[in-house]
Motif scaffolding. Structure first.
Motif, short mmCIF file in Angstrom:
data_model
loop_
_atom_site.label_atom_id
_atom_site.label_comp_id
_atom_site.label_asym_id
_atom_site.label_seq_id
_atom_site.Cartn_x
_atom_site.Cartn_y
_atom_site.Cartn_z
N PRO A 142 29.57 46.70 21.14
CA PRO A 142 29.41 48.13 21.37
C PRO A 142 30.00 48.61 22.69
N LEU A 143 30.33 47.70 23.59
CA LEU A 143 30.85 48.09 24.91
C LEU A 143 32.31 48.52 24.81
N ASN A 144 32.61 49.69 25.35
CA ASN A 144 33.98 50.17 25.48
C ASN A 144 34.29 50.39 26.96
N LEU A 145 35.40 49.87 27.42
CA LEU A 145 35.80 49.95 28.82
C LEU A 145 36.87 51.01 29.01
N PRO A 146 37.06 51.49 30.25
CA PRO A 146 38.23 52.34 30.52
C PRO A 146 39.51 51.57 30.22
N ALA A 147 40.60 52.29 30.01
CA ALA A 147 41.88 51.66 29.68
C ALA A 147 42.31 50.69 30.76
N GLY A 148 42.84 49.56 30.33
CA GLY A 148 43.33 48.56 31.26
C GLY A 148 44.82 48.35 31.09
N ASP A 149 45.30 47.19 31.52
CA ASP A 149 46.71 46.86 31.43
C ASP A 149 46.84 45.35 31.38
N TYR A 150 47.90 44.86 30.74
CA TYR A 150 48.13 43.43 30.69
C TYR A 150 48.22 42.82 32.09
N TYR A 151 48.64 43.60 33.06
CA TYR A 151 48.92 43.05 34.38
C TYR A 151 47.97 43.56 35.45
N LEU A 152 46.74 43.87 35.06
CA LEU A 152 45.65 44.11 36.00
C LEU A 152 44.65 42.98 35.83
N PRO A 153 44.23 42.32 36.92
CA PRO A 153 43.46 41.08 36.78
C PRO A 153 41.96 41.31 36.53
N SER A 154 41.34 40.27 36.00
CA SER A 154 39.90 40.19 35.81
C SER A 154 39.47 38.78 36.16
N VAL A 155 38.19 38.62 36.58
CA VAL A 155 37.73 37.29 36.97
C VAL A 155 36.23 37.19 36.77
N MET A 156 35.77 36.03 36.27
CA MET A 156 34.33 35.76 36.17
C MET A 156 33.85 35.26 37.53
N PHE A 157 33.09 36.10 38.24
CA PHE A 157 32.71 35.81 39.62
C PHE A 157 31.30 35.24 39.73
N ALA A 158 30.55 35.24 38.64
CA ALA A 158 29.20 34.70 38.59
C ALA A 158 28.91 34.37 37.13
N PRO A 159 27.90 33.54 36.85
CA PRO A 159 27.63 33.21 35.46
C PRO A 159 27.42 34.46 34.60
N TYR A 213 50.92 44.67 50.31
CA TYR A 213 51.11 43.44 51.06
C TYR A 213 49.78 42.88 51.57
N ALA A 214 48.86 43.77 51.91
CA ALA A 214 47.55 43.33 52.39
C ALA A 214 46.63 43.05 51.20
N GLY A 215 45.86 41.99 51.30
CA GLY A 215 44.89 41.69 50.27
C GLY A 215 43.58 42.42 50.53
N LYS A 216 42.64 42.25 49.61
CA LYS A 216 41.29 42.78 49.78
C LYS A 216 40.29 41.79 49.19
N ILE A 217 39.09 41.77 49.78
CA ILE A 217 38.02 40.91 49.29
C ILE A 217 36.87 41.79 48.81
N TRP A 218 36.43 41.54 47.58
CA TRP A 218 35.31 42.27 46.98
C TRP A 218 34.04 41.44 47.11
N ASP A 219 32.98 42.09 47.60
CA ASP A 219 31.70 41.43 47.78
C ASP A 219 30.77 41.86 46.65
N PRO A 220 30.36 40.96 45.76
CA PRO A 220 29.49 41.36 44.65
C PRO A 220 28.13 41.85 45.10
N ALA A 221 27.70 41.50 46.31
CA ALA A 221 26.40 41.94 46.80
C ALA A 221 26.41 43.42 47.15
N THR A 222 27.57 43.94 47.56
CA THR A 222 27.66 45.35 47.99
C THR A 222 28.55 46.18 47.08
N GLY A 223 29.43 45.54 46.32
CA GLY A 223 30.39 46.27 45.50
C GLY A 223 31.51 46.89 46.31
N LYS A 224 31.67 46.47 47.56
CA LYS A 224 32.67 47.06 48.44
C LYS A 224 33.82 46.09 48.70
#
Length: 499
Positions: free
Chosen positions: A252-269, A333-344
């Motif tokens: 039943p879940l529908n997500l916003p549109a994505g792209d083949y070349y936008l990444p996803s990652v399992m960051f927790a179980p 050129y600059a990377g970014k780090i996402w913190d799952p505890a804050t969502g920032k």
């Protein structure tokens, strides 16, 4: 000692001497004062080819392939095995001829849990001088001998740009890809069982999930409910059951549109960070009776061809990409780090090279991140790499110097689910123990990548650690085991086999 000698004597699980060598990988140059908040990017180093495909091997080395030595599109001629323990010079690379007859350009690769061999599925074919046809070839790489060889049985279907993932059963699932230039659909999955070969899952055929509407490296994960969760670029999500003849059900879940070349990652179980179009992002939760998702902060801009790498502390590092797909406009050129505890998101060090189409990112056992490649085609031909050293490896005093690290002095080479096992460490101030599945990346996707925190108790310098509870949350295969000290600094990992 030669690379061939290293290969013959390698054992699963890095010893203390190897760990010490690995920990010096990114410390050759002084880091800026703010490295404790942004990390640092190492110098640009040469690579023998464009590493379009990379996979961390059970002995800690890295297999890469995808082009010839000049960066031209073809995996038919050479592949490379890099030993991080020897540094980043040419003597650390073992370049070998591909004698399989398969052009492995834009194939898919993953480690078979039972043997430790790398399974390579599909690839490219040139017909009458025209590239980008498909093959059903299957090849294997034996890390013990550094040999690439043809498997005895091909897949049924021709596949180019397929996805592979390890199931809780230890079998390998292949999804998607295209059969030829004129046929953009391979909608029926296939299942590989070590020692038995391939079979097609006719009951799980779907054009919407991983066929004509979502054929290029479709994103899929082993889910906690024993099924395979699939997201699509058009927003639909699915559960696929690989048992028997296979079956598939729209969730039943529908997500916003994505792209083949936008990444996803399992960051927790059971939890996935997915970047969607228009600088949006969602956190998917698979731990309930049905999948759910909540919006989180976007990374700041669309970053097509970026990579997302889960770090040993469970945060996510995103690097590379540009606003326009594979165009040198709006390059990040600059990377970014996402913190799952804050969502920032927190900005990180700046790379010297753009990492666009055919670039990769992979977590290394010393807790640094290899960023590499790009090109074939692209605005630049990147026969090079840069190694990112995250903030957790630096002293927090603004000196730009590396922090002292805890070390694992002894650990098992294998474990099974729910098992308690002993880990010996260098100091009694361990604050955290984590597992990260060894990576296998290409085209913005890191097959099987996942992070798991582990519970443990301490008695002096001996830890009693509890392995993950089920193969659904931690599929069989090879994992990096990290321990953290009280300052949040990770050790060099031990690689061990689960299952």
């Amino acid at each position: 000692m030669s690379l061939h000698t290293n290969t013959r004597s390698a054992v699963i699980g890095l010893g203390l001497a190897s760990a010490m060598a690995l920990s010096t990988l990114s410390s050759a140059q002084a880091a800026p004062w703010d490295a404790y908040t942004k990390g640092s990017m190492g110098p640009v180093v040469n690579w023998p080819l464009i590493p379009i495909h990379v996979v961390l091997l059970p002995d800690g080395r890295l297999l890469s392939y995808g082009t010839d030595a000049k960066g031209n599109q073809t995996g038919q001629f050479i592949y490379d095995v890099w030993d991080p323990k020897l540094g980043t010079g040419s003597n650390a690379h073992l370049v070998l001829p591909n004698t399989t007859g398969t052009d492995t350009f834009c194939s898919a690769q993953v480690i078979v849990p039972s043997s430790g061999a790398v399974l390579l599925t599909g690839g490219d074919k040139t017909v009458n001088g025209v590239r980008n046809y498909s093959v059903n070839d299957v090849n294997l790489f034996d890390y013990r001998s550094s040999a690439l060889y043809q498997a005895p049985q091909p897949m049924r279907d021709l596949r180019w740009y397929p996805t592979v993932l390890t199931l809780s059963s230890g079998q390998i699932l292949v999804l998607g890809g295209r059969a030829s230039i004129n046929e953009l659909s391979v909608p029926t999955p296939e299942l590989y069982t070590e020692g038995q070969g391939w079979r097609s899952l006719e009951g799980a055929t779907s054009d919407d999930a991983y066929g004509s509407r979502n054929w290029s490296y479709p994103l899929a994960w082993q889910a906690p409910n024993s099924r395979v969760f699939v997201t699509t670029i058009w927003g639909g999500t699915y559960y696929m059951d690989p048992t028997g003849n296979g079956s598939i059900t729209k969730a039943p879940l529908n997500l916003p549109a994505g792209d083949y070349y936008l990444p996803s990652v399992m960051f927790a179980p059971g939890k996935i960070l997915t970047l969607r179009k228009y600088n949006s992002a969602q956190v998917i939760d698979l731990n309930g009776s049905q999948p759910t998702a909540k919006a989180t902060a976007g990374v700041g801009q669309d970053r097509f061809h970026a990579s997302a790498t889960v770090l040993p502390d469970g945060k996510v590092y995103v690097n590379g990409g540009s606003i326009w797909s594979n165009v040198a406009f709006g390059v990040a050129y600059a990377g970014k780090i996402w913190d799952p505890a804050t969502g920032k998101w927190t900005p990180t060090a700046t790379a010297k090279r753009m990492r666009l189409y055919h670039s990769v990112s992979l977590l290394l056992p010393d807790a640094t991140v290899l960023t590499a490649g790009g090109g074939a085609p692209g605005p630049v031909t990147n026969l090079n790499a840069e190694i990112y050293t995250p903030p957790y490896l630096y002293k927090k005093d603004g000196s730009g110097t590396l922090a002292p690290r805890p070390s694992i002095t002894d650990a098992p080479t294998a474990m099974t689910w729910k098992q308690n096992f002993k880990v010996e460490v260098s100091a009694a101030n361990v604050s955290r123990v984590t597992l990260v599945k060894t990576g296998s990346a290409t085209h913005t996707v890191d097959f099987d990548q996942r992070f798991l925190p582990l519970s443990f108790s301490t008695s002096g310098k001996t830890l009693t650690v509890t392995a993950p509870a089920t193969p659904e949350t931690a599929p069989p295969g090879y994992y990096m085991l990290f321990v953290f000290d009280s300052a949040g600094v990770p050790s060099v990992a031990r690689i061990l086999r689960l299952g």
